[in-house]
Scaffold this motif. Structure first.
Motif, PDB file in Angstrom:
ATOM      1  N   PHE A  22       0.853  -1.195   0.000  1.00 12.73           N
ATOM      2  CA  PHE A  22       0.000   0.000   0.000  1.00 12.73           C
ATOM      3  C   PHE A  22       0.884   1.238   0.000  1.00 12.73           C
ATOM      4  O   PHE A  22       1.808   1.355   0.810  1.00 12.73           O
ATOM      5  CB  PHE A  22      -0.882   0.047   1.246  1.00 12.73           C
ATOM      6  N   GLY A  23       0.571   2.175  -0.898  1.00 14.08           N
ATOM      7  CA  GLY A  23       1.313   3.435  -0.913  1.00 14.08           C
ATOM      8  C   GLY A  23       2.706   3.274  -1.462  1.00 14.08           C
ATOM      9  O   GLY A  23       3.253   2.174  -1.546  1.00 14.08           O
ATOM     10  N   GLY A  24       3.292   4.393  -1.868  1.00 16.56           N
ATOM     11  CA  GLY A  24       4.633   4.335  -2.422  1.00 16.56           C
ATOM     12  C   GLY A  24       5.196   5.725  -2.652  1.00 16.56           C
ATOM     13  O   GLY A  24       4.585   6.734  -2.321  1.00 16.56           O
ATOM     14  N   GLY A  25       6.360   5.732  -3.236  1.00 20.52           N
ATOM     15  CA  GLY A  25       7.073   6.978  -3.494  1.00 20.52           C
ATOM     16  C   GLY A  25       8.442   6.922  -2.870  1.00 20.52           C
ATOM     17  O   GLY A  25       8.602   6.479  -1.724  1.00 20.52           O
ATOM     18  N   SER A  26       9.444   7.328  -3.628  1.00 13.98           N
ATOM     19  CA  SER A  26      10.838   7.325  -3.158  1.00 13.98           C
ATOM     20  C   SER A  26      11.310   5.920  -2.781  1.00 13.98           C
ATOM     21  O   SER A  26      12.160   5.749  -1.899  1.00 13.98           O
ATOM     22  CB  SER A  26      11.015   8.265  -1.964  1.00 13.98           C
ATOM     23  N   GLY A  27      10.721   4.916  -3.440  1.00 15.72           N
ATOM     24  CA  GLY A  27      11.181   3.552  -3.224  1.00 15.72           C
ATOM     25  C   GLY A  27      10.709   2.904  -1.937  1.00 15.72           C
ATOM     26  O   GLY A  27      11.199   1.829  -1.575  1.00 15.72           O
ATOM     27  N   GLU A  28       9.767   3.506  -1.229  1.00 11.85           N
ATOM     28  CA  GLU A  28       9.287   2.952   0.036  1.00 11.85           C
ATOM     29  C   GLU A  28       7.771   2.763  -0.006  1.00 11.85           C
ATOM     30  O   GLU A  28       7.041   3.590  -0.549  1.00 11.85           O
ATOM     31  CB  GLU A  28       9.648   3.880   1.208  1.00 11.85           C
ATOM     32  N   PHE A  29       7.305   1.661   0.591  1.00 15.18           N
ATOM     33  CA  PHE A  29       5.873   1.400   0.720  1.00 15.18           C
ATOM     34  C   PHE A  29       5.387   1.878   2.083  1.00 15.18           C
ATOM     35  O   PHE A  29       6.113   1.798   3.075  1.00 15.18           O
ATOM     36  CB  PHE A  29       5.578  -0.094   0.580  1.00 15.18           C
ATOM     37  N   GLY A  30       4.141   2.336   2.119  1.00 14.32           N
ATOM     38  CA  GLY A  30       3.569   2.705   3.402  1.00 14.32           C
ATOM     39  C   GLY A  30       3.346   1.476   4.272  1.00 14.32           C
ATOM     40  O   GLY A  30       3.566   1.489   5.484  1.00 14.32           O
ATOM     41  N   LEU A  31       2.899   0.381   3.624  1.00 13.85           N
ATOM     42  CA  LEU A  31       2.672  -0.892   4.309  1.00 13.85           C
ATOM     43  C   LEU A  31       2.921  -2.008   3.313  1.00 13.85           C
ATOM     44  O   LEU A  31       2.441  -1.953   2.177  1.00 13.85           O
ATOM     45  CB  LEU A  31       1.244  -0.953   4.852  1.00 13.85           C
ATOM     46  N   TRP A  32       3.676  -3.022   3.750  1.00 12.06           N
ATOM     47  CA  TRP A  32       4.044  -4.122   2.846  1.00 12.06           C
ATOM     48  C   TRP A  32       3.987  -5.440   3.601  1.00 12.06           C
ATOM     49  O   TRP A  32       4.397  -5.513   4.772  1.00 12.06           O
ATOM     50  CB  TRP A  32       5.459  -3.878   2.301  1.00 12.06           C
TER      51      TRP A  32
END
Length: 308
Positions: free
Chosen positions: A260-270
């Motif tokens: 869930f979510g993303g940007g700058s190579g990071e997920f908000g929840l994975w």
């Protein structure tokens, strides 16, 4: 000096049939534009507005109201409007009228015309909504009890769900205690669902957090979902992190993970394919901080609720 023209060129067919007379329409124009309007009348309808019309015994079709006559004319106009139960105006005109309420005279006028101010509308609307929605609306009916959520947590989540879910009972579509720790089982349980789904996670530290997905989880080549999607956590207090509008990296699923979510190579929840290992990080999609105590966490249990 401001000039006002009264045109009787148009007629209300119903009134014409019943009363045999035409209806008067009043409108005002700035002084500097009045001559242009008069020339327009003469150019396009010379037979009605042109020079010499009066000499032939015809009504020119309009009359100029002088400044000292405006008060009486406006009173007649208001009286005429009050005889109507409704009036069609553009949205721009509506807001112009509302925003123009700067004096007691205008407020009195609007009271006569039955125009309501923004503040009154908002106050009445908010009071009505709160009266209608509280408290029963936010106490959803769960078809079976939750092992992860307390009653007050359920109410807090219910207050933030999309409006289209309100009034529908919560159905446990997937639970690791029932279906096992497998992402394949998760996707299988989502088949046939057509509502938003709420994922609740409890990690090894006893922290509860998760996500609301605008549509059921599925395998996808890229991100999917809408701005209804959000992340939430109860650690240390309940917080909801809704779409920031920065990107559209809502949900992404494959056989190896769910994110869930993303940007700058990071997920908000994975979550990984075994639904055992997870990770949370701040992301641009939801503007959230880390949802769990630690960036990497171990899953203790998962529940996914549908609304049907």
């Amino acid at each position: 000096m401001k000039k006002t023209f009264v045109s009787n060129a148009s007629a209300s067919m119903q009134q014409y049939a019943q009363q045999g007379k035409k209806h008067n329409y009043w409108f005002a124009v700035p002084h500097e534009r009045s001559d242009h309007l008069y020339l327009f009348f003469m150019q396009w309808s010379p037979d009605m507005y042109g020079e010499g019309v009066r000499g032939m015994g015809q009504d020119p079709g309009f009359m100029v109201v002088k400044k000292n006559e405006e008060s009486e004319t406006c009173d007649e106009l208001i009286t005429d409007l009050n005889n109507k139960e409704w009036e069609v105006v553009s949205l721009t005109e509506y807001h112009r009228r509302i925003d123009a309420l700067k004096s007691e005279d205008l407020r009195s006028l609007c009271k006569r015309l039955q125009i309501t101010t923004k503040e009154e509308v908002n106050s009445k609307h908010c009071t009505s909504v709160k009266t209608e929605l509280e408290p029963e609306t936010f106490k959803p009916n769960l078809r079976e009890p939750s092992d992860l959520l307390e009653a007050d947590q359920i109410e807090k989540l219910a207050r933030n769900l999309p409006p289209r879910t309100i009034g529908y009972p919560w159905t446990l579509a997937f639970g690791t205690s029932k279906h096992g720790m497998s992402i394949k089982s998760l996707y299988r349980a989502m088949q046939g669902q057509d509502t938003p789904v709420l994922m609740v996670i409890k990690d090894g530290d006893g922290q509860v957090f998760g996500a609301l997905a605008s549509e059921p989880f599925k395998i996808s080549d890229g991100f999917y979902g809408t701005g209804e999607t959000f992340l939430f956590t109860f650690n240390p207090e309940f917080e909801v992190y809704k779409w920031t509008g920065d990107n559209m990296f809502f949900i992404k699923g494959d056989m190896d993970s769910l994110a869930f979510g993303g940007g700058s190579g990071e997920f908000g929840l994975w979550l990984d394919g075994d639904l055992y290992h997870g990770r949370s990080h701040s992301c641009k999609t939801f503007g959230n901080p880390m949802l769990s105590k630690k960036e990497d966490f171990y899953v203790q249990d998962i529940e996914i609720w549908a609304f049907e």
